[in-house]
Write an enzyme that holds these catalytic residues in place. Sequence first.
Site, PDB file in Angstrom:
ATOM      1  N   ILE A   1      34.080  67.782  70.355  1.00 45.49           N
ATOM      2  CA  ILE A   1      35.369  67.837  71.038  1.00 45.49           C
ATOM      3  C   ILE A   1      36.347  68.701  70.265  1.00 45.49           C
ATOM      4  O   ILE A   1      37.061  69.527  70.827  1.00 45.49           O
ATOM      5  CB  ILE A   1      35.952  66.424  71.228  1.00 45.49           C
ATOM      6  CG1 ILE A   1      35.023  65.579  72.102  1.00 45.49           C
ATOM      7  CG2 ILE A   1      37.338  66.494  71.860  1.00 45.49           C
ATOM      8  CD1 ILE A   1      35.471  64.138  72.242  1.00 45.49           C
ATOM      9  N   GLY A   2      36.379  68.533  68.961  1.00 42.10           N
ATOM     10  CA  GLY A   2      37.307  69.320  68.156  1.00 42.10           C
ATOM     11  C   GLY A   2      37.308  68.831  66.724  1.00 42.10           C
ATOM     12  O   GLY A   2      36.571  67.916  66.354  1.00 42.10           O
TER      13      GLY A   2
ATOM     14  N   GLY B   1      39.985  68.770  62.950  1.00 42.65           N
ATOM     15  CA  GLY B   1      41.286  69.034  62.349  1.00 42.65           C
ATOM     16  C   GLY B   1      41.510  68.105  61.181  1.00 42.65           C
ATOM     17  O   GLY B   1      41.017  66.968  61.170  1.00 42.65           O
ATOM     18  N   GLY B   2      42.222  68.602  60.178  1.00 42.39           N
ATOM     19  CA  GLY B   2      42.463  67.784  59.001  1.00 42.39           C
ATOM     20  C   GLY B   2      41.155  67.472  58.308  1.00 42.39           C
ATOM     21  O   GLY B   2      40.362  68.349  57.997  1.00 42.39           O
ATOM     22  N   MET B   3      40.903  66.189  58.123  1.00 41.91           N
ATOM     23  CA  MET B   3      39.707  65.800  57.376  1.00 41.91           C
ATOM     24  C   MET B   3      38.595  65.268  58.265  1.00 41.91           C
ATOM     25  O   MET B   3      37.563  64.816  57.777  1.00 41.91           O
ATOM     26  CB  MET B   3      40.070  64.728  56.342  1.00 41.91           C
ATOM     27  CG  MET B   3      40.611  63.443  56.934  1.00 41.91           C
ATOM     28  SD  MET B   3      41.077  62.261  55.639  1.00 41.91           S
ATOM     29  CE  MET B   3      41.749  60.929  56.644  1.00 41.91           C
TER      30      MET B   3
ATOM     31  N   VAL C   1      35.692  65.410  65.650  1.00 39.29           N
ATOM     32  CA  VAL C   1      35.587  64.445  66.743  1.00 39.29           C
ATOM     33  C   VAL C   1      34.478  64.890  67.686  1.00 39.29           C
ATOM     34  O   VAL C   1      34.433  66.049  68.120  1.00 39.29           O
ATOM     35  CB  VAL C   1      36.924  64.307  67.506  1.00 39.29           C
ATOM     36  CG1 VAL C   1      36.794  63.253  68.604  1.00 39.29           C
ATOM     37  CG2 VAL C   1      38.054  63.926  66.554  1.00 39.29           C
TER      38      VAL C   1
ATOM     39  N   ASP D   1      53.687  61.360  61.955  1.00 38.60           N
ATOM     40  CA  ASP D   1      53.236  62.686  62.405  1.00 38.60           C
ATOM     41  C   ASP D   1      53.365  62.791  63.920  1.00 38.60           C
ATOM     42  O   ASP D   1      52.477  63.299  64.607  1.00 38.60           O
ATOM     43  CB  ASP D   1      51.796  62.954  61.974  1.00 38.60           C
ATOM     44  CG  ASP D   1      51.418  64.434  62.082  1.00 38.60           C
ATOM     45  OD1 ASP D   1      52.341  65.284  62.076  1.00 38.60           O
ATOM     46  OD2 ASP D   1      50.216  64.746  62.163  1.00 38.60           O
TER      47      ASP D   1
END
Length: 374
Positions: free
Chosen positions: A45-46, A48-50, A53, A171
């Site tokens: 799905i994608g 980002g960060g650590m 998904v 955030d």
Amino acid sequence: MSRSVDLKTQVISVNAPSAGHRDDRDIFATLPIKPQERYKFLRSIGFGGMKSVLLVFDSDTGREVAMAIMPDFRERPRADLERFVREAKLTAQLEHPNIVPVHDLGVDSSGSPFFTMKFLHGQSLASVLRRLKKEDPETVHRFSQLRLLQVFIRICNAIEFAHSQGICHLDLKPENVNIGEYGEVLVLDWGLARSLNPDSPVASPNVEDVDANGHVKGTPGYMAPEQIRITHEHPVGFASDIYALGGILYAMLTLSNPLAALPMEEILRRTVSGEIAPPGAAAPDDRHVPAALEAICQKAMALNPDNRYQSVAELREDIFAFQTGYVPKAENASPLKHAGMFLGRNRLIVLLLLTLILAAALATLAYYYFDAIR
């Protein structure tokens, strides 16, 4: 058609520790080990960060879910591993209609951590605002100012509940709000969230999450000044989320992030100095920003936390006041403005009274006229 994938070898791509080997990454030792055949990999799905998904099929429940993993967990510092598990446990405790639900938490047979969540359909609020800015006809039709304010209220509901549990998101931004195909609104990505309750089982360590520049992690433009310039006088807390909610409202009114298109250091400088243009000045020429909403936005984003709304409930009540024709407290309106809003809320009654007064006046004139000519 879905296919079964060995999450241990094909998704995580790490080797299991050798027999008898233990290290400080055994923070996951108390988490249940899930059989690899339970989840069938569908697609990525994608990331980002650590975390990354994945979309997987849960054979136990017969549904598709989103799975968050740490592909490089062996190279991560212990703080990242703790943060990953804390995010899952913290989010799982926030059972609310406007917060993304967590279904499962564990490790695979290689020791890699994961947690599963509701698979989200729809689009992010950020995507909606971009489409509105491009004047996409379908989006313009679906997302009027009234509709956007309804979305905003649901975001407020989620954060008010989190605050009631002692948890700050830290955030908040349009990218972290999902709007479903049938009107669902979910706040997600609680990776930077912290519990202010020291007795909570998901309490954050007594340290700040800072980046390489010494800034508290977050998203410039939505980060509160105290997240950039940490002081004992104004610590990071609930007021920081209220500032970010004001930033989201700012984006809804202007179709742009606060301080958009500026260099990073300039965004940070203007944030801590409070140099942010009012929404009315930043909005496109053809987009009207009501004075009441501008006042609400500016109060939420006040430089000094003491001058912001003192709770999410206060902020939401001012939005309700605007929607129902009352003067929001943030506007500090004159008695004349209050009178005008009263007349606006009671148009039919006022019109009826004026009609009765006019009819009585005409009847009185007619009486004296006919009395005079007799």
